[in-house]
Design a protein around this motif. Structure first.
Motif, PDB file in Angstrom:
ATOM      1  N   LEU A  98      11.482 -37.714   2.909  1.00 38.39           N
ATOM      2  CA  LEU A  98      10.543 -36.958   2.343  1.00 38.39           C
ATOM      3  C   LEU A  98       9.804 -35.870   3.177  1.00 38.39           C
ATOM      4  N   ASP A  99       9.875 -34.716   2.608  1.00 43.35           N
ATOM      5  CA  ASP A  99       8.847 -33.664   3.259  1.00 43.35           C
ATOM      6  C   ASP A  99       7.872 -33.466   2.635  1.00 43.35           C
ATOM      7  N   ALA A 100       7.119 -34.401   2.423  1.00 39.06           N
ATOM      8  CA  ALA A 100       5.470 -34.414   2.001  1.00 39.06           C
ATOM      9  C   ALA A 100       4.402 -33.983   2.864  1.00 39.06           C
ATOM     10  N   LYS A 101       4.034 -32.825   2.407  1.00 36.28           N
ATOM     11  CA  LYS A 101       2.748 -32.205   3.459  1.00 36.28           C
ATOM     12  C   LYS A 101       1.574 -33.165   3.022  1.00 36.28           C
ATOM     13  N   LYS A 102       1.720 -33.979   1.980  1.00 40.09           N
ATOM     14  CA  LYS A 102       0.251 -34.708   1.643  1.00 40.09           C
ATOM     15  C   LYS A 102       0.235 -36.230   2.279  1.00 40.09           C
ATOM     16  N   LEU A 103       1.432 -36.383   2.759  1.00 39.20           N
ATOM     17  CA  LEU A 103       1.495 -37.697   3.038  1.00 39.20           C
ATOM     18  C   LEU A 103       0.607 -38.446   4.327  1.00 39.20           C
ATOM     19  N   GLY A 104       0.616 -37.645   5.199  1.00 34.39           N
ATOM     20  CA  GLY A 104      -0.345 -37.992   6.339  1.00 34.39           C
ATOM     21  C   GLY A 104       0.327 -39.498   7.054  1.00 34.39           C
ATOM     22  N   ALA A 105       1.260 -39.971   6.809  1.00 32.15           N
ATOM     23  CA  ALA A 105       2.065 -41.137   7.457  1.00 32.15           C
ATOM     24  C   ALA A 105       3.473 -40.872   7.698  1.00 32.15           C
ATOM     25  N   ASP A 106       4.126 -41.766   8.634  1.00 32.44           N
ATOM     26  CA  ASP A 106       5.227 -41.553   9.006  1.00 32.44           C
ATOM     27  C   ASP A 106       6.307 -42.358   7.856  1.00 32.44           C
TER      28      ASP A 106
END
Length: 142
Positions: A98-106
């Motif tokens: 997942l290339d999620a900019k919002k995730l903030g976790a690994d």
């Protein structure tokens, strides 16, 4: 059935559930932050971490309905996850990259793993603390 438990207490009320763990795959190991998301269908690994560890994709793709990829397909890597000083080891997990900019976790743990467990999150007013309890039978993952 050999249930394993992971418990964590957070001060106050929490907006997000983020814990720590260890990710293992393809001879690589990394300490990771884990975002627990009951609204995500699929467990994911950040593209940044997958690239850092030079993980090879399986060639399969999975539909993704999570933080910012609704209606898209993601590549898969197979890996293992340990929680709570190896109290819980989850083997053979299919992680969507997942290339999620919002995730903030690994790592993002989705309902595909949460639904196989006992999962409790409870605020205790008299202690001003949020309690997280995750109970899992590792044998169900093979």
């Amino acid at each position: 059935m050999s249930m394993k438990e992971y418990n964590k207490t957070f001060p106050g009320v929490i907006d997000e559930l983020i814990t720590e763990g260890i990710f293992y795959a393809q001879g690589q190991r990394a300490d990771v932050s884990i975002y627990w998301d009951t609204g995500s269908q699929t467990t994911c690994i950040s593209k940044r971490l997958a690239e850092k560890l030079d993980l090879k994709y399986t060639g399969q793709k999975v539909p993704v309905a999570s933080i910012d990829k609704d209606g898209k397909f993601g590549d898969i890597v197979i890996g293992n996850l340990s929680l709570g000083d190896n109290a819980i080891n989850i083997h053979g997990v299919q992680f969507c990259v997942l290339d999620a900019k919002k995730l903030g976790a690994d790592i993002l743990i989705g309902i595909d793993i949460i639904a196989l467990s006992t999962f409790h999150l409870k605020y205790i007013r008299e202690y001003n603390a949020t309690l997280f309890h995750f109970e899992f039978d590792p044998s169900i993952m093979g």
